[in-house]
Write an enzyme that holds these catalytic residues in place. Structure first.
Site, short mmCIF file in Angstrom:
data_model
loop_
_atom_site.label_atom_id
_atom_site.label_comp_id
_atom_site.label_asym_id
_atom_site.label_seq_id
_atom_site.Cartn_x
_atom_site.Cartn_y
_atom_site.Cartn_z
N TYR A 43 0.83 -1.20 0.00
CA TYR A 43 0.00 0.00 0.00
C TYR A 43 0.87 1.26 0.00
CZ TYR A 43 0.74 1.13 4.99
OH TYR A 43 1.30 1.49 6.19
N LYS B 200 6.56 -1.91 1.79
CA LYS B 200 5.40 -1.33 2.46
C LYS B 200 4.19 -2.25 2.29
CE LYS B 200 3.13 3.15 3.21
NZ LYS B 200 3.57 3.32 4.62
N GLU C 82 12.30 2.33 14.26
CA GLU C 82 11.38 3.39 13.82
C GLU C 82 10.15 3.37 14.70
OE1 GLU C 82 10.31 2.48 9.76
OE2 GLU C 82 10.06 0.35 10.20
N LEU D 134 11.26 1.21 7.07
CA LEU D 134 10.62 1.66 5.84
C LEU D 134 11.41 2.81 5.25
CD1 LEU D 134 8.09 1.35 3.99
CD2 LEU D 134 7.06 3.19 5.33
#
Length: 285
Positions: free
Chosen positions: A33, A148, A180, A205
């Protein structure tokens, strides 16, 4: 107003938009996505999001549902049909509909392609004004966080754990250092004014807002160090903040009950947020 969504080539009212119960996105989270911010009815950092989508599709061997120009046109049509001035466009591509089997379906199986919009009330939020309080949690996600995917259960669980502790979000920790946040990249500002964030790899990411922010930081003459940091380093830092398509640049003022700096959003994070938004809005499509 009924929201209009895009499903496999058709624009439909959200109440009529459906995908199969045999879709692999539903059965296996076999999907990727993207989320693109919208400000003033225009798309923020769209080329970067489209490039990352291409990379995610390639890494998983997922077929592409459309060209870049077609994807841009669909985004613009959804923004128009929903009169979206401020918010986001969510895009998802799955491996499509097939009998439940761990083996991938035939290569010519059409992918499922879904987009929808979501409004936001304001650019300047309570979190941006007051800063985030975060809790640290072990990073138990799979090893390819650079793709992702829609595999977001553990980040959701981590955010709920933070909420149970009275915090706004969680930072993941692996082998002693921060990777993260649940849905954002993490940064600290050292006492000599350097911006420190983890280098790109399979463990985080590759944030589109991150890339844009680091470019802005360089243009402002700020020094950037791409290397890991610990929770203790973050707690003792001058400032901390996160970036994402939803948060833009948002200060972090507390980590595991310890105030960062004076416990208020710092000047560097505020400066970076303003500069990033200026550039992003000016270059929006």
């Amino acid at each position: 107003m009924t929201r209009i969504v895009y499903v496999n080539g058709a624009y439909r009212p959200e109440t009529e938009a459906k995908v199969s119960v045999f879709d692999r996105g539903f059965l296996f989270a076999d999907a990727v996505y993207e989320v693109t911010a919208v400000i003033g009815g225009k798309l923020i950092d769209f080329p970067g999001h489209c490039a990352r989508l291409r990379r995610s599709l390639a890494e998983l061997g997922l077929p592409s549902p459309a060209t870049d120009d077609e994807i841009l046109a669909i985004h613009r049509e959804l923004v128009s049909r929903n009169a979206l001035e401020l918010g986001h466009v969510y895009l998802m591509v799955t491996r499509g509909e097939a009998d439940r089997d761990f083996v991938f379906p035939k290569a010519d199986t059409p992918p499922s392609f879904v987009l929808f919009t979501q409004r936001r009330d304001a650019i300047e939020t309570r979190e941006a004004e007051q800063g985030l309080k975060v809790a640290s949690v072990p990073d138990l996600r799979w090893g390819r966080r650079d793709i992702k995917t829609v595999q977001l259960l553990y980040p959701s669980m981590a955010k709920m754990e933070a909420k149970r502790k009275g915090k706004d979000d969680a930072w993941f920790v692996e082998n002693g250092t921060v990777t993260e946040g649940t849905s954002n990249n993490a940064y600290i500002v050292t006492h000599d004014g350097a911006i420190r964030t983890r280098a790109l790899g399979h463990d985080i990411l590759h944030g589109i807002t991150r890339a844009a922010l680091l470019k802005v930081a360089g243009e402002l003459g700020l020094h950037v160090e791409e290397r890991p940091f610990t929770i203790e380093e973050a707690q003792g830092a001058r400032e901390a903040f996160v970036t994402s398509a939803g948060a833009f640049v948002t200060p972090v003022v507390e980590i595991d009950d310890v105030a960062v700096g004076d416990g208020r959003p710092g000047p560097i994070a505020r400066r970076l947020r303003a500069a990033y938004l200026d550039v992003a809005i000016a270059e929006a499509l």
